[in-house]
Design an enzyme around this catalytic site. Structure first.
Site, mmCIF file in Angstrom:
data_model
loop_
_atom_site.group_PDB
_atom_site.id
_atom_site.type_symbol
_atom_site.label_atom_id
_atom_site.label_comp_id
_atom_site.label_asym_id
_atom_site.label_seq_id
_atom_site.Cartn_x
_atom_site.Cartn_y
_atom_site.Cartn_z
ATOM 1 C CD GLU A 108 58.970 73.738 64.733
ATOM 2 O OE1 GLU A 108 58.867 74.008 63.061
ATOM 3 O OE2 GLU A 108 58.498 73.133 65.313
ATOM 4 C CB ALA B 131 59.943 62.525 56.671
ATOM 5 C CD GLU B 132 59.775 64.478 51.631
ATOM 6 O OE1 GLU B 132 59.239 64.092 52.072
ATOM 7 O OE2 GLU B 132 59.406 65.713 51.080
ATOM 8 C CB SER C 192 56.174 72.269 59.205
ATOM 9 O OG SER C 192 54.955 72.210 57.391
ATOM 10 C CB THR C 193 51.889 75.248 61.985
ATOM 11 O OG1 THR C 193 52.745 75.217 63.181
ATOM 12 C CG2 THR C 193 51.002 76.068 62.130
ATOM 13 C CD GLU C 194 54.901 76.024 54.926
ATOM 14 O OE1 GLU C 194 55.738 75.954 54.675
ATOM 15 O OE2 GLU C 194 54.720 76.491 52.986
ATOM 16 C CE LYS D 84 55.184 61.255 52.661
ATOM 17 N NZ LYS D 84 56.312 61.653 53.561
ATOM 18 C CD GLU E 16 51.456 64.290 67.542
ATOM 19 O OE1 GLU E 16 51.807 63.552 67.172
ATOM 20 O OE2 GLU E 16 50.294 64.825 68.928
ATOM 21 N N PRO F 284 57.096 62.734 59.749
ATOM 22 C CG PRO F 284 57.644 64.350 62.006
ATOM 23 C CD PRO F 284 56.812 62.940 61.563
ATOM 24 C CD1 TRP F 285 62.313 65.919 57.480
ATOM 25 C CD2 TRP F 285 63.726 65.966 59.104
ATOM 26 N NE1 TRP F 285 62.307 67.033 57.711
ATOM 27 C CE2 TRP F 285 63.183 67.178 58.796
ATOM 28 C CE3 TRP F 285 64.390 65.316 61.067
ATOM 29 C CZ2 TRP F 285 64.058 68.158 59.912
ATOM 30 C CZ3 TRP F 285 64.974 67.033 61.357
ATOM 31 C CH2 TRP F 285 64.505 68.468 60.758
ATOM 32 C CB CYS G 148 57.532 69.561 67.702
ATOM 33 S SG CYS G 148 57.594 68.487 68.711
#
Ligand code: NAD
Length: 475
Positions: free
Chosen positions: A371, A172-173, A223-225, A170, A241, A145-146, A275
């Site tokens: 969140e 985050a963008e 994210s959880t999603e 990879k 995570e 993530p970012w 988080c």
């Protein structure tokens, strides 16, 4: 243009795709970055697969030496890394410097892992040897993530490398720049071409990478999603995570001055984009009033502003789109009956939002359940500890929980009853590389940190060595 780093080379996307990364503090375009498509994913996984044949055979001591050399290069490049991170992520430069130092120390710790990979021998009959060993999976897809870009570039890749895997990262963008720099430092440290590949791109690039048949293990933070969608689509082992909604419980036995001062940091550090942020503040009614006075005073004193200024404590959110999502959460909370008693105002330029305190939140509201991932704390009150535990455990998350008390028995009791992977008493955000943790519930799957990391990034093999002259059945 920032290229991918594949097989030790800087490569543009095969189909020429690019995207831009924005400075969230100014809204200005910072740089152009290659956007990974299917051909780039294939090239990165192929390079990692080829490099894996060599890397898994590199002696443990040499893997350790490379990790230590990388730590040294990171220390030497700290200013460049921290400045790039602050510009790409909107985080305060002082926090970015702290992170770079932490990352170098973490690499020194990960350098102890290769020589701690152990197996066992098992009792057998004479002439037979049964032993177990831990072997690398092969190619690890690391998706990050970012919110702490350089930190995740290191922590998503180094344990995998330490244990003999090769990696395709990879990032985050929103924050690609420091991971590209990290990949270059890995090459300079002496990691073989293809051992660490940096693939730039967005969620589509991440999905292609996670689904690639050459990937043998996925480590994902986010994210959880998205974590759930990766796990559902995947047939390989996933280390996840995910999100959190940490309860920060202030009991009537707390040191209120210390609790208020530190709870402000717990809620608003990194603009609340953490988080484990203490985003639910649970107050014993007996101390709620004096505590809130101290808490609001400390919140008003937070220095929000230019990420590159050394005195800034809270910088910009990651993007204006993300700030808009946080503001939607605020509007919904107000519609549901909460009130904004501090902050809540956005900046005219850049993605800033004042540290915000939502009072009058009750457990069923979205602000108590979801969140928000921004500088927003939801305040709730309780009459007795059973109620506090019920509220704290009343979300699907279970990443962390914090307790403030000077009563040992109370601390131990709450530690038992709180359903979270980490329980801090009087010391939120305490964290050590040699201590593992794991999210409960929707907050994750798999252990991070400590020697437990070894099991996460290796798989068990048991070997039965027999001798043809000593048959294993009774005559
Ligand atoms: P995100 O899930 O949107 O994105 C994370 C990464 O996944 C990015 O690199 C993104 O490009 C990629 N991605 C997006 N869709 C994908 C897909 N379908 N398949 C594969 N990859 C995909 O998360 P975010 O917004 O970048 O980060 C914020 C979230 O991360 C929060 O929920 C936060 O709690 C969580 N987080 C958790 C921890 C932890 O240790 N538990 C630490 C930091 C952040």
């Amino acid at each position: 243009m920032n290229a991918h780093l594949i097989d030790g080379e800087e490569r543009p996307s095969e189909k020429g795709g690019t995207f831009t990364t924005i400075n969230p503090a100014t809204g200005e375009e910072l740089d152009t970055v290659a956007l990974g498509g299917e051909a780039d994913v294939n090239a990165a996984v192929d390079a990692a697969t080829r490099a894996g044949h060599l890397w898994r055979r590199v002696p443990a001591a040499e893997r350790a030496a490379l990790l230590r050399r990388l730590a040294g290069l990171i220390r030497a490049g700290a200013s460049e890394i921290a400045t790039l991170e602050a510009r790409d992520s909107g985080r305060p430069i002082s926090d970015c410097h702290d992170d770079v130092a932490i990352c170098a120390d973490l690499l020194d710790y990960y350098a102890t892992l290769p020589q701690n990979i152990r197996g066992a021998t098992y009792a057998e009959q004479p002439g037979h040897l049964t032993h177990s060993r831990r072997e690398p999976y092969g190619v690890v897809a690391a998706i990050a993530p970012w919110n702490f870009p350089f930190f995740f570039a290191v922590t998503k890749t180094a344990p995998a490398l330490a244990t003999g895997n090769t990696v395709v990262l990879k990032m985050a963008e929103q924050t690609p720049l420091t991971s590209i720099l990290y990949g270059k430092l890995c090459l300079r440290a002496g990691f073989p071409p293809g051992a660490v590949n940096i693939l730039n791109g967005d969620g589509r690039t991440g999905a292609l990478l996670a689904a690639h048949p050459g990937v043998k293990k996925i480590t994902f933070t986010g994210s959880t999603e998205v974590g759930r969608s990766i796990r559902q689509a995947s047939t390989v082992s996933c280390h996840l995570e995910l999100g959190g909604k940490t309860a920060n419980i202030v009991t009537k036995h707390a040191d209120l001055v210390a609790a208020a001062r530190t709870s402000v940091h717990h809620a608003f550090f990194n603009a609340g984009q953490v988080c484990t942020a203490g985003s639910r503040l649970l107050l014993d009614e007996a101390i709620a009033e004096p505590f809130m006075e101290l808490f609001l005073r400390a919140t008003a004193g937070i220095v929000v502003g230019d990420p590159l200024a050394p005195t800034t404590q809270v910088g910009a959110l990651i993007s204006e789109q993300h700030r808009a999502r946080v503001q939607e959460h605020l509007s919904r909370a107000v519609d549901e009956g909460a009130s904004i008693i501090a902050g809540g105002n956005p900046s005219a330029v850049g993605a800033f939002l004042e540290p915000t305190v939502l009072d009058g939140v009750v457990p069923g509201m979205a602000a108590a359940q979801e969140e928000i991932f921004g500088p927003v704390v939801s305040v709730m009150r309780f009459r007795h500890l059973d109620e506090a535990v019920r509220i704290a455990n009343g979300t699907p998350y279970g990443l962390a929980a914090t307790v403030w008390t000077d009563q040992l028995a109370e601390a131990l009791d709450l530690t038992d009853r709180l359903d979270a992977g980490i329980v801090w008493t009087n010391c939120p955000y305490r964290d050590h590389a040699h201590v593992p943790y794991e999210g409960h519930g929707l907050s994750g799957q798999g252990e991070e940190g400590g020697l437990e990391t070894i099991n996460e990034f290796t798989q068990l093999k048991v070997a039965y060595l027999g001798s043809p002259s000593t048959p294993w059945t009774l005559p």
